[in-house]
Design a protein around this motif. Structure first.
Motif, mmCIF file in Angstrom:
data_model
loop_
_atom_site.group_PDB
_atom_site.id
_atom_site.type_symbol
_atom_site.label_atom_id
_atom_site.label_comp_id
_atom_site.label_asym_id
_atom_site.label_seq_id
_atom_site.Cartn_x
_atom_site.Cartn_y
_atom_site.Cartn_z
ATOM 1 N N LEU A 109 50.071 43.272 27.905
ATOM 2 C CA LEU A 109 48.894 44.031 28.389
ATOM 3 C C LEU A 109 47.935 43.037 29.409
ATOM 4 C CD1 LEU A 109 48.359 46.854 25.888
ATOM 5 C CD2 LEU A 109 49.738 46.921 27.944
ATOM 6 N N LEU A 110 47.370 42.096 28.706
ATOM 7 C CA LEU A 110 46.385 41.463 29.405
ATOM 8 C C LEU A 110 47.279 40.536 30.501
ATOM 9 C CD1 LEU A 110 44.532 39.869 26.246
ATOM 10 C CD2 LEU A 110 43.736 41.499 27.793
ATOM 11 N N ARG A 111 48.555 40.385 30.299
ATOM 12 C CA ARG A 111 49.313 39.259 31.521
ATOM 13 C C ARG A 111 49.157 40.418 32.605
ATOM 14 N NH1 ARG A 111 53.684 38.920 28.909
ATOM 15 N NH2 ARG A 111 52.960 36.793 28.042
ATOM 16 N N GLY A 112 49.590 41.583 32.255
ATOM 17 C CA GLY A 112 49.628 42.706 33.457
ATOM 18 C C GLY A 112 48.404 42.796 34.181
ATOM 19 N N VAL A 113 47.227 42.868 33.407
ATOM 20 C CA VAL A 113 46.067 43.076 33.928
ATOM 21 C C VAL A 113 45.526 41.811 34.890
ATOM 22 C CG1 VAL A 113 43.431 43.204 33.629
ATOM 23 C CG2 VAL A 113 44.934 44.573 32.079
ATOM 24 N N ARG A 114 45.878 40.819 34.225
ATOM 25 C CA ARG A 114 45.711 39.365 35.096
ATOM 26 C C ARG A 114 46.625 39.455 36.453
ATOM 27 N NH1 ARG A 114 47.946 36.204 32.044
ATOM 28 N NH2 ARG A 114 46.589 36.301 30.271
ATOM 29 N N GLU A 115 47.676 39.591 36.388
ATOM 30 C CA GLU A 115 48.583 39.865 37.498
ATOM 31 C C GLU A 115 48.020 40.767 38.385
ATOM 32 O OE1 GLU A 115 52.644 40.470 36.011
ATOM 33 O OE2 GLU A 115 52.844 38.504 35.242
ATOM 34 N N LEU A 116 47.643 42.175 37.785
ATOM 35 C CA LEU A 116 47.110 43.041 38.898
ATOM 36 C C LEU A 116 45.824 42.439 39.525
ATOM 37 C CD1 LEU A 116 46.988 45.682 40.217
ATOM 38 C CD2 LEU A 116 45.788 46.547 38.013
ATOM 39 N N LEU A 117 44.848 41.680 38.806
ATOM 40 C CA LEU A 117 43.727 41.199 39.565
ATOM 41 C C LEU A 117 44.165 39.874 40.432
ATOM 42 C CD1 LEU A 117 41.154 40.615 36.679
ATOM 43 C CD2 LEU A 117 41.081 42.497 38.609
#
Length: 223
Positions: A109-117
């Motif tokens: 989940l954190l990786r997805g948020v990082r990629e989105l940012l």
């Protein structure tokens, strides 16, 4: 006087005593075996419990490390989000805390948020709507350089010696650099819009500045 015991009765008593002794020995042996089994089972249970405690302690340490890692990553991502929002970040407040009864691995989940940012934070190209501003940057830069050149030539005309020779040359160099002067405000415009100054806007600025410089030079030398 005690009556004598018959041989047959005595033999029966001896046989009965032997049977009782054998039964007691068997029961004692069975009790020892049961006790040994219970002790072995208790030792196994203690060993298993100790192993479970060690595994639980290891899992606790790993969980604490994961919590620290997640908290640090959340703080970092929250700071990145605040940077993206700029002035509107004051409404965000502090980073969100852990959710009760949350399940699943937080790392994806954190990786997805990082990629989105990262995707939202990547600067893009300047839109075509700013082309007039880019042209104005080119024209303005050329005008500033031309005026500086005029000032240098005027100063050289009123001077003597080396200044009278060097300032007109400097004025010509500054004037010829006019098409590139507009790239500085164009870069500021791109930074304000969180965009990259790609070759297209650079060519537009330089082209408009070059055209302005040529027109100014032509107007100057045809007088």
């Amino acid at each position: 006087m005690n009556e004598p015991v018959s041989t047959q009765t005595y033999a029966d008593q001896i046989r009965r005593l032997a049977e009782l002794t054998a039964r007691v020995a068997a029961q004692r042996s069975e009790a020892h075996t049961w006790y040994a089994q219970q002790v072995a089972a208790a030792e196994r249970a203690v060993a298993e419990a100790a192993d479970q405690v060690r595994r639980a302690e290891t899992e606790l340490v790993e969980a604490q490390r994961m919590v620290e890692r997640v908290d640090g990553e959340v703080t970092h991502l929250w700071a990145g989000l605040r940077d993206r929002l700029g002035g509107g970040a004051r409404r965000l407040g502090d980073p969100p805390g852990p959710v009760r009864d949350a399940v699943g691995d937080p790392v994806p989940l954190l990786r997805g948020v990082r990629e989105l940012l990262e995707r939202t934070g990547q600067p893009g190209e300047l839109p075509g709507s700013v082309n007039p501003l880019l042209i104005a940057c080119g024209i303005g830069g050329a005008l500033v350089a031309y005026l500086l050149g005029i000032g240098a030539r005027t100063l050289g005309a009123g001077s003597g010696g080396d200044l009278a020779v060097g300032l007109p040359v400097l004025a010509l160099v500054v004037t010829l650099l006019g098409p590139l002067v507009g790239l500085a405000p164009a870069r500021l415009l791109a930074d304000r819009r969180h965009a990259v100054l790609t070759p297209r806007p650079m060519i537009l600025v330089a082209g408009s500045g070059l055209a302005t410089t040529l027109l100014l030079l032509a107007a100057t030398y045809t007088r």
